[in-house]
Design an enzyme around this catalytic site. Structure first.
Site, PDB file in Angstrom:
ATOM      1  N   PRO A   1       0.821  -1.220   0.000  1.00 52.72           N
ATOM      2  CA  PRO A   1       0.000   0.000   0.000  1.00 52.72           C
ATOM      3  C   PRO A   1       0.849   1.262   0.000  1.00 52.72           C
ATOM      4  O   PRO A   1       1.930   1.310   0.589  1.00 52.72           O
ATOM      5  CB  PRO A   1      -0.795  -0.118   1.312  1.00 52.72           C
ATOM      6  CG  PRO A   1      -0.731  -1.556   1.687  1.00 52.72           C
ATOM      7  CD  PRO A   1       0.561  -2.068   1.182  1.00 52.72           C
ATOM      8  N   GLY A   2       0.339   2.292  -0.673  1.00 49.36           N
ATOM      9  CA  GLY A   2       0.968   3.600  -0.623  1.00 49.36           C
ATOM     10  C   GLY A   2       2.089   3.835  -1.600  1.00 49.36           C
ATOM     11  O   GLY A   2       2.792   4.844  -1.501  1.00 49.36           O
ATOM     12  N   VAL A   3       2.304   2.932  -2.567  1.00 52.30           N
ATOM     13  CA  VAL A   3       3.399   3.134  -3.519  1.00 52.30           C
ATOM     14  C   VAL A   3       2.928   3.829  -4.791  1.00 52.30           C
ATOM     15  O   VAL A   3       3.722   4.048  -5.706  1.00 52.30           O
ATOM     16  CB  VAL A   3       4.091   1.791  -3.868  1.00 52.30           C
ATOM     17  CG1 VAL A   3       4.757   1.204  -2.650  1.00 52.30           C
ATOM     18  CG2 VAL A   3       3.086   0.807  -4.465  1.00 52.30           C
ATOM     19  N   GLY A   4       1.627   4.148  -4.891  1.00 51.83           N
ATOM     20  CA  GLY A   4       1.143   4.926  -6.026  1.00 51.83           C
ATOM     21  C   GLY A   4       0.567   4.112  -7.152  1.00 51.83           C
ATOM     22  O   GLY A   4       0.602   4.547  -8.304  1.00 51.83           O
TER      23      GLY A   4
ATOM     24  N   THR B   1      -2.698   3.253  -7.701  1.00 56.83           N
ATOM     25  CA  THR B   1      -3.933   3.853  -8.224  1.00 56.83           C
ATOM     26  C   THR B   1      -3.656   5.161  -8.937  1.00 56.83           C
ATOM     27  O   THR B   1      -4.177   5.409 -10.038  1.00 56.83           O
ATOM     28  CB  THR B   1      -4.929   4.076  -7.074  1.00 56.83           C
ATOM     29  OG1 THR B   1      -5.168   2.828  -6.409  1.00 56.83           O
ATOM     30  CG2 THR B   1      -6.237   4.617  -7.591  1.00 56.83           C
TER      31      THR B   1
ATOM     32  N   SER C   1      11.795 -18.439   4.131  1.00 56.60           N
ATOM     33  CA  SER C   1      13.000 -17.660   3.891  1.00 56.60           C
ATOM     34  C   SER C   1      13.767 -17.322   5.163  1.00 56.60           C
ATOM     35  O   SER C   1      14.849 -16.748   5.093  1.00 56.60           O
ATOM     36  CB  SER C   1      12.644 -16.360   3.156  1.00 56.60           C
ATOM     37  OG  SER C   1      11.778 -15.569   3.941  1.00 56.60           O
TER      38      SER C   1
ATOM     39  N   LYS D   1      13.327  -6.682   0.658  1.00 50.81           N
ATOM     40  CA  LYS D   1      14.189  -7.092   1.765  1.00 50.81           C
ATOM     41  C   LYS D   1      15.460  -6.243   1.827  1.00 50.81           C
ATOM     42  O   LYS D   1      15.935  -5.893   2.921  1.00 50.81           O
ATOM     43  CB  LYS D   1      14.531  -8.573   1.625  1.00 50.81           C
ATOM     44  CG  LYS D   1      13.313  -9.482   1.828  1.00 50.81           C
ATOM     45  CD  LYS D   1      13.645 -10.943   1.658  1.00 50.81           C
ATOM     46  CE  LYS D   1      12.407 -11.812   1.914  1.00 50.81           C
ATOM     47  NZ  LYS D   1      12.686 -13.237   1.748  1.00 50.81           N
TER      48      LYS D   1
END
Length: 831
Positions: A370-373, A375, A691, A734
């Site tokens: 979320p929040g990486v742009g 949309t 991992s 990571k």
């Protein structure tokens, strides 16, 4: 025709009636005494009976058949009570039938059959004349009632011959009155025969009275129904005439009928839309139906709404694409920082579109935290292409009809969200964003994800059929963009139809650039202040990023910047000054104490604490895996909300460490006399995945060998029982988490080395990457080999051994010291 009638003779009296007569079965009538009627005789046996009667005294016995369709009746098919009649005239017809005029004389009953060939001859018994046993008043009342009922029937529309009515009015005999009424009402044979068989005249009259009462009720109901039907018909005809008069008046006044105007407008719009042939045929069919319907009916409203949807869809209207790659690239760079992979894909689409006009629109899926742009990137793409932008949110959608629409048979039916979005866009080639496609639900109303299969398949969506429209709509020109936080919840078939583009989280440098270029100017504008009022320094922005937010995107960063702007706006509004610089020294006055601080235990090398890297829905994160040993029986305890896969990785890590006990210098008895506890902090958060395998193995090895783990090092990788290090996913996220945690060295699986080509160079800056193929290589780098620094709190108690066991242990240890083991021992000595 030959007139074979006899000369008129005086009618015989009742006493002159013989006791046996020829029988004439009649099919559709019951003959009463004193009744004169014509009969058509065609059956051979009936003709023979007439001839026998004419040869004698002209008398014949008339009895009704029980069933009309019996051509040759037997004795069981004929009623036993009938009427003796006399033939008054006879006429032979050309078709060999005989027409006779008979008059009833008296009632009689068949007592036996004398002959059956060539005609029936029966023995009869005449009923004696029944004199009234009731009073004259009672008789008079019954007769008046019947006569009044006859008048009511006449008023209700029953047709009776005037001569019959005249006879009824003048009759004084109750029996004859009952017979006259029953014979002229046109009743069924069974009902009339029942009247004939009643001997008592008053009882017969009462029975007729009951029959008349039922007839009156039937006729009254019939008249009521006819009146209602006539009223509805009159109302419809009246409305029709009024409507026609209104049309004529409007025509004279030069005004168009609203209905005709609406139909004309529909036809005009249909002609302008250039619909496909199949759609045009269906639309014209519905328009003709609408034209014939009454405008006030519910069906008319349904058809009108359907046609309105049809004519408002962009069947052939499309926007012109902006095919200038330089302008498109400039627009994308203005709206978004970095995201080079996504921008490159859009420019590739434009380049192909420029070289080939007709091509299918790509179906992209942006996957990232979320929040990486994701949309806002869709809006930017639409602006770069010069297309309309449509966004629908699929989060929580559980009904398949939301995608494909409802059928028109339902009240209030509407098209699905896809068709609604096309109507909203107004063109058939918009940028169509399906937001939060991984949040689609499923229940008894269907699976919306399955309904999206047709929408997002370039080979099928050229004829997407919405349930409401019922006609295909072409979606090949639409540029579909789906967004998701996770790719795993998507149906495999749906995932296969989309080109997945991963959008990882941002680094601190990228967040700084986004904040300075986009977030701060936008928040200044939204809060009504300018750079003259507030200026946030670069170190202050960095401190907000590191100490007040911990996320993959920039959504919380913008909230914190907005928090600063609100406090500055309040001061400006209160008139406390104009310029308010924000720097690391006074940042806490605006945002309070820092929300995230470096972990205290990371400041020193510790035994049993290894740093791992994990991928979460909000980006990369750091896991501090702790291991400790205590007196016990060799049991393994796992805590920290670990999933099944992670628990299995811990078991595999422990098995690997046990297999390397000599190499690591671990006392073998530890595994049977000590319990091992592995804990992953943030215990309230569920964790899973393979991992963290090499990280848990390192923590276990550090605890049991009492060798500390490097504090500046993080690692990630899956472990096998043989000690091999398998590749992992989410590499960029990571590495970003390692940078945020100020770590300098990262151990990665060797097979992930190829993935570094997709990692931006600035992310790798300041990180030392070590690629390991086996766990031995990991241990060599991760453990701080040197003098064993045993913390008193973590010091292991090695159990005292008996002299025999100690001697055996010493002997075994000496015998197994090969050259590599000596080298390992030397490496563990202080430098």
């Amino acid at each position: 025709m030959n007139d074979a009638s006899e000369q008129d003779l005086p009618l015989p009296q009742h006493g002159e009636i013989p006791d046996h007569l020829p029988l004439l079965p009649v099919r559709d009538i019951v003959v009463f005494p004193y009744m004169v009627l014509p009969l058509f005789v065609g059956r051979e046996m009936s003709i023979k009976a007439i001839e026998a009667a004419l040869a004698g005294n002209r008398m014949v016995f008339l009895a009704a058949q029980k069933a009309l369709d019996v051509e040759n009746p037997t004795a069981d098919d004929i009623h036993t009570v009938g009427t003796v009649g006399v033939i008054m005239r006879m006429l032979k017809l050309p078709d060999e039938r005989i027409k006779v005029l008979v008059q009833g004389l008296a009632k009689a009953k068949i007592t036996g059959y004398i002959q059956t060939e060539p005609y029936y001859s029966v023995r009869i018994s005449k009923f004696p004349d029944q004199k009234p046993v009731h009073t004259a008043i009672e008789t008079e009342a019954a007769m008046r009632t019947v006569k009044e009922q006859i008048e009511q029937l006449m008023n209700l529309g029953k047709v009776l011959i005037p001569e019959v009515m005249s006879v009824i009015e003048n009759l004084e005999d109750p029996g004859r009155l009952a017979d006259m009424v029953a014979s002229n009402l046109g009743l069924k044979i069974e009902i009339t025969q029942a009247v004939l068989e009643i001997i008592d005249p008053i009882k017969r009259l009462r029975h007729v009275r009951d029959i008349l009462g039922k007839e009156i009720e039937v006729l009254a109901m019939q008249q009521k129904i006819q009146a209602q039907a006539k009223g509805e018909m009159d109302k419809t005809q009246r409305e029709y005439f009024l409507r026609e008069q209104l049309k004529a008046i409007q025509k004279e006044l030069g005004e168009l009928d609203e209905r005709a105007e609406e139909i004309t407008e529909f036809r005009k719009r249909i002609a302008e839309l250039k619909m496909p042939e199949k759609v045009l045929h269906e639309t014209e069919k519905q328009l003709k139906r609408l034209e014939k319907m009454h405008p006030d009916t519910a069906e008319s409203a349904t058809v009108r709404t359907y046609i309105e949807w049809i004519v408002e869809l962009p069947w052939s209207k499309r926007s012109q694409d902006n095919l200038d790659l330089k302008i498109a690239s400039k627009v994308l760079n203005e709206d978004h920082y970095d995201l080079e992979k996504v921008k490159e894909r859009i420019l590739e689409y434009l380049a192909v579109r420029k070289l080939k006009e007709k091509m299918k629109g790509p179906i992209l899926c942006f996957v990232g935290p979320p929040g990486v742009g994701k949309t806002s990137l869709g809006k930017s793409i639409a602006r770069a292409l010069g297309r309309e932008f449509v966004r629908i949110s699929l989060g929580g959608v559980r009904d398949e009809a939301e995608i494909r629409g409802h059928r028109r048979t339902y009240v209030g039916a509407l098209p699905g969200r896809i068709i609604q979005g096309m109507k909203q866009a107004g063109t058939n080639n918009p940028v169509f964003m399906l937001d939060e496609v991984d949040k689609v639900g499923m229940d008894f109303r269907g699976d919306p994800s399955a309904a999206l299969l047709e929408v997002l398949d370039p080979e099928q969506n050229n004829a997407f059929t919405d349930h409401y429209l019922g006609v295909p709509f072409d979606l090949t020109n639409v540029l579909f963009i789906a967004t998701a936080n996770l790719i795993d919840p998507l149906l495999p078939a749906l995932r296969d139809r989309m080109e997945v583009i991963s959008i990882p989280g941002y680094t601190e440098e990228e967040k700084l650039g986004i904040a300075q270029k986009y977030l701060i100017p936008r928040q200044l504008n939204e809060h009504g202040i300018t750079e003259k009022h507030v200026r946030i320094s670069e170190p202050a922005v960095r401190q907000i990023i590191s100490n007040y937010t911990r996320e993959a995107g920039v959504r919380n960063l913008e909230r914190e910047i907005a928090n600063v702007m609100r406090k500055v706006a309040k001061k400006v509004a209160e008139g406390k000054g104009m310029g308010f610089p924000v720097n690391p020294a006074n940042l806490s006055k605006y945002l309070g104490v820092p929300k995230f601080v470096p972990e205290e235990e990371l400041q020193i090398d510790e035994i049993g604490v290894a740093t791992g890297l994990a991928w979460t829905e909000s980006g990369g994160d750091v896991l501090y895996i702790e291991a400790t040993a205590m007196k016990g029986k060799g049991q393994l305890t796992l805590t920290g909300q670990l999933g099944d896969v992670m628990k299995e990785s811990a078991q595999a890590a422990l098995s690997y460490v046990r297999s390397r006990e000599r190499t690591l210098g671990i006392n073998p008895d530890v595994f049977t006399t000590q319990d091992l506890h592995i804990h992953v902090p943030a215990g309230a958060i569920p964790k899973d995945g393979p991992s963290a395998g090499i990280t848990m193995a390192t923590a276990i090895a550090s605890t049991l060998s009492q060798i500390p783990v490097r504090r500046d090092l993080a690692m990630t990788g899956e472990i096998t029982l043989r000690g091999r290090v398998l590749p992992i996913g989410g590499l960029k996220e990571k590495l970003l988490a390692a940078k945020r945690a100020k770590l300098t060295t990262v151990i990665l699986p060797k097979r992930n080395k190829k993935d570094l080509d997709e990692i931006p160079k600035h992310i790798l800056k300041g990180l030392r990457l070590i690629f390991a193929d086996t766990m031995d290589e990991v241990m060599k780098v991760a453990l701080r080999r040197g003098r064993k620094t045993i913390s008193p709190k973590r010091k292991l108690r090695t159990p005292k051994l008996s002299q025999k066991k100690q001697a055996t242990h010493t002997k075994t240890g000496r015998a197994s010291r090969s050259q590599p083991a000596q080298a390992t021992t030397r490496a563990m000595t202080p430098r």
